[in-house]
Design a protein around this motif. Structure first.
Motif, mmCIF file in Angstrom:
data_model
loop_
_atom_site.group_PDB
_atom_site.id
_atom_site.type_symbol
_atom_site.label_atom_id
_atom_site.label_comp_id
_atom_site.label_asym_id
_atom_site.label_seq_id
_atom_site.Cartn_x
_atom_site.Cartn_y
_atom_site.Cartn_z
ATOM 1 N N GLY A 155 40.804 -2.653 -3.222
ATOM 2 C CA GLY A 155 41.853 -2.313 -2.265
ATOM 3 C C GLY A 155 42.367 -0.900 -2.392
ATOM 4 N N ARG A 156 41.622 -0.033 -3.073
ATOM 5 C CA ARG A 156 42.103 1.334 -3.313
ATOM 6 C C ARG A 156 41.330 2.381 -2.516
ATOM 7 N NH1 ARG A 156 42.132 -0.589 -8.837
ATOM 8 N NH2 ARG A 156 40.191 0.542 -9.241
ATOM 9 N N ARG A 157 40.413 1.946 -1.652
ATOM 10 C CA ARG A 157 39.596 2.896 -0.898
ATOM 11 C C ARG A 157 39.813 2.700 0.595
ATOM 12 N NH1 ARG A 157 35.135 5.140 -3.333
ATOM 13 N NH2 ARG A 157 35.089 6.349 -1.397
ATOM 14 N N SER A 158 40.906 3.234 1.125
ATOM 15 C CA SER A 158 41.186 3.063 2.552
ATOM 16 C C SER A 158 40.116 3.725 3.416
ATOM 17 C CB SER A 158 42.560 3.637 2.893
ATOM 18 O OG SER A 158 42.623 5.021 2.592
ATOM 19 N N ASP A 159 39.547 4.853 2.928
ATOM 20 C CA ASP A 159 38.493 5.520 3.694
ATOM 21 C C ASP A 159 37.248 4.650 3.783
ATOM 22 O OD1 ASP A 159 38.074 5.757 0.945
ATOM 23 O OD2 ASP A 159 37.110 7.735 1.088
ATOM 24 N N ALA A 201 35.585 2.848 7.136
ATOM 25 C CA ALA A 201 34.170 3.064 7.451
ATOM 26 C C ALA A 201 33.446 1.734 7.645
ATOM 27 C CB ALA A 201 33.506 3.877 6.346
ATOM 28 N N VAL A 202 33.769 0.738 6.823
ATOM 29 C CA VAL A 202 33.127 -0.572 6.934
ATOM 30 C C VAL A 202 33.478 -1.229 8.267
ATOM 31 C CG1 VAL A 202 33.167 -2.936 6.013
ATOM 32 C CG2 VAL A 202 32.874 -0.984 4.470
ATOM 33 N N VAL A 203 34.758 -1.204 8.632
ATOM 34 C CA VAL A 203 35.182 -1.808 9.901
ATOM 35 C C VAL A 203 34.530 -1.096 11.080
ATOM 36 C CG1 VAL A 203 37.149 -2.190 11.437
ATOM 37 C CG2 VAL A 203 37.349 -2.699 8.990
ATOM 38 N N GLU A 204 34.529 0.244 11.054
ATOM 39 C CA GLU A 204 33.971 0.994 12.175
ATOM 40 C C GLU A 204 32.456 0.804 12.280
ATOM 41 O OE1 GLU A 204 35.254 4.993 12.642
ATOM 42 O OE2 GLU A 204 37.360 4.406 12.844
ATOM 43 N N ALA A 205 31.789 0.642 11.138
ATOM 44 C CA ALA A 205 30.342 0.431 11.174
ATOM 45 C C ALA A 205 29.982 -0.893 11.833
ATOM 46 C CB ALA A 205 29.773 0.471 9.756
ATOM 47 N N MET A 206 30.856 -1.879 11.723
ATOM 48 C CA MET A 206 30.572 -3.196 12.280
ATOM 49 C C MET A 206 31.092 -3.366 13.704
ATOM 50 S SD MET A 206 28.718 -4.721 10.119
ATOM 51 C CE MET A 206 28.687 -6.248 11.044
ATOM 52 N N ASP A 262 25.217 2.167 -4.422
ATOM 53 C CA ASP A 262 23.826 1.732 -4.589
ATOM 54 C C ASP A 262 23.426 0.533 -3.733
ATOM 55 O OD1 ASP A 262 23.334 3.780 -6.317
ATOM 56 O OD2 ASP A 262 23.638 2.586 -8.134
ATOM 57 N N ASN A 263 24.331 -0.426 -3.546
ATOM 58 C CA ASN A 263 23.957 -1.624 -2.807
ATOM 59 C C ASN A 263 25.195 -2.317 -2.248
ATOM 60 O OD1 ASN A 263 25.001 -3.390 -4.974
ATOM 61 N ND2 ASN A 263 23.235 -2.617 -6.126
ATOM 62 N N LEU A 264 24.975 -3.364 -1.459
ATOM 63 C CA LEU A 264 26.093 -4.048 -0.797
ATOM 64 C C LEU A 264 26.967 -4.821 -1.782
ATOM 65 C CD1 LEU A 264 24.373 -5.344 2.468
ATOM 66 C CD2 LEU A 264 25.915 -3.408 2.203
ATOM 67 N N SER A 265 26.392 -5.275 -2.875
ATOM 68 C CA SER A 265 27.207 -5.967 -3.885
ATOM 69 C C SER A 265 28.234 -5.010 -4.484
ATOM 70 C CB SER A 265 26.320 -6.549 -4.988
ATOM 71 O OG SER A 265 25.534 -7.616 -4.493
ATOM 72 N N LEU A 266 27.806 -3.772 -4.772
ATOM 73 C CA LEU A 266 28.747 -2.773 -5.279
ATOM 74 C C LEU A 266 29.756 -2.371 -4.208
ATOM 75 C CD1 LEU A 266 26.460 -0.450 -7.442
ATOM 76 C CD2 LEU A 266 28.312 -1.948 -8.237
ATOM 77 N N LEU A 267 29.315 -2.350 -2.940
ATOM 78 C CA LEU A 267 30.252 -2.072 -1.845
ATOM 79 C C LEU A 267 31.355 -3.120 -1.825
ATOM 80 C CD1 LEU A 267 31.027 -0.574 0.802
ATOM 81 C CD2 LEU A 267 29.519 -2.161 2.001
ATOM 82 N N ALA A 268 30.976 -4.387 -1.941
ATOM 83 C CA ALA A 268 31.969 -5.458 -1.976
ATOM 84 C C ALA A 268 32.920 -5.296 -3.150
ATOM 85 C CB ALA A 268 31.258 -6.817 -2.045
ATOM 86 N N THR A 269 32.390 -4.885 -4.299
ATOM 87 C CA THR A 269 33.235 -4.660 -5.483
ATOM 88 C C THR A 269 34.262 -3.567 -5.225
ATOM 89 O OG1 THR A 269 31.432 -5.339 -6.956
ATOM 90 C CG2 THR A 269 33.211 -4.024 -7.921
ATOM 91 N N HIS A 270 33.842 -2.483 -4.596
ATOM 92 C CA HIS A 270 34.764 -1.393 -4.265
ATOM 93 C C HIS A 270 35.854 -1.873 -3.298
ATOM 94 C CE1 HIS A 270 33.021 2.092 -6.250
ATOM 95 N NE2 HIS A 270 31.811 1.721 -5.844
ATOM 96 N N LEU A 271 35.464 -2.669 -2.313
ATOM 97 C CA LEU A 271 36.442 -3.155 -1.332
ATOM 98 C C LEU A 271 37.464 -4.086 -1.975
ATOM 99 C CD1 LEU A 271 34.085 -3.879 1.710
ATOM 100 C CD2 LEU A 271 35.726 -2.011 1.508
#
Length: 284
Positions: free
Chosen positions: A55-59, A63-68, A43-52
């Motif tokens: 440490g369980r979502r290598s995909d 994606a975050v590194v490649e997007a930047m 939903d938003n970048l705050s939730l993205l940070a929570t997912h990161l």
């Protein structure tokens, strides 16, 4: 996105890719990572940070590194580094390596492949001079997505119009629909491999010529110094390093020094020979 979320994302990106972001780049983070959120239905970048943080979502991390990652490149970009290769470096190393007839070139942060393919085309145009030589071009990038495009060698009309002479387009490319694909002969000259510059690259071996252009500008000073030191370690004693027009080693590392004649070209710093003791005994 809260300030803490932004700080976390900046720290995450620096640790994974060396990318150094300041507060004025917040809009860039929001823009590029917003697309990652949509891709992963977050939903938003705050939730993205929570997912990161889990440490369980290598995909997701990839994606975050490649997007930047900035993948701005084009054929024969800035022209001068390729003139240097053809007119200065190639003759120099053909003479210096005449006994082994072996030359290794590394294009770091090669993005979608235009830089190494430009060098491969120059080598093909100098085929009589390099006949019988073993010349290896290794091209690396942190992004597996751009490496897949590079391996395919398929470019749109805009991409082939940027810096590529029409004679080379007609000689080395075949039109495929509304795209152009570089010939298998040129693609075979380049070995594409995934690589993160902030991690060890000693496994690549030693290189005579290294192109590492327009990537150091995204690193902070300590990261630049570390990468440059390790680039120096990866170069042959008489090796050559080419940096981008806005990059330098001056004030960052003593391991490399500017070429006195050719701008943007660097070599290993020649260390003074140690003073030998004559070993004379003191007279009584």
């Amino acid at each position: 996105m809260t300030e803490l979320d932004f700080e976390f994302l900046c720290a995450f990106l620096k640790a994974r890719s060396g990318l150094s972001l300041t507060a004025e780049k917040r809009y860039l983070v929001e823009s590029r990572l917003g697309s990652v959120c949509r891709q992963f239905a977050i939903d938003n970048l705050s939730l993205l940070a929570t997912h990161l943080k889990t440490g369980r979502r290598s995909d997701l991390e990839t994606a975050v590194v490649e997007a930047m990652t900035t993948n701005e490149t084009f054929f024969f970009r800035d022209k001068a580094p390729f003139d240097l290769f053809r007119d200065v470096l190639l003759p120099r190393f053909l003479a210096a390596r005449a006994s082994t007839r072996r030359l290794r070139v590394w294009c770091a942060a090669a993005s979608t492949g235009q830089e190494p393919y430009s060098l491969a085309m120059l080598l093909d145009q100098n085929a009589p001079r390099v006949a019988g030589w073993q010349i290896e071009i290794v091209a690396t990038d942190i992004s597996t997505e751009v490496l897949e495009k590079a391996k395919a060698g398929l470019y749109n009309q805009f991409e082939v119009q940027r810096g590529l002479p029409i004679q080379m387009l007609l000689k080395y490319f075949t039109q495929v629909g509304d795209h152009w694909q570089i010939s298998p002969q040129i693609r075979a000259k380049v070995d594409f491999r995934p690589l993160n510059l902030i991690k060890s690259f000693s496994h690549l071996g030693s290189f005579d010529i290294v192109y590492c252009r327009n990537v150091l500008i995204y690193f902070d000073l300590p990261t630049k110094a570390d990468v440059l030191q390790r680039l120096s370690n990866a170069m042959s004693p008489d090796g050559a390093l080419l940096l981008g027009a806005a990059e330098t080693v001056i004030g960052i590392t003593d391991a490399l020094s500017p070429d006195p004649v050719n701008r943007g070209l660097y070599g290993k710093t020649i260390q003074p020979a140690p003073v030998r003791s004559l070993g004379l005994a003191a007279s009584s």
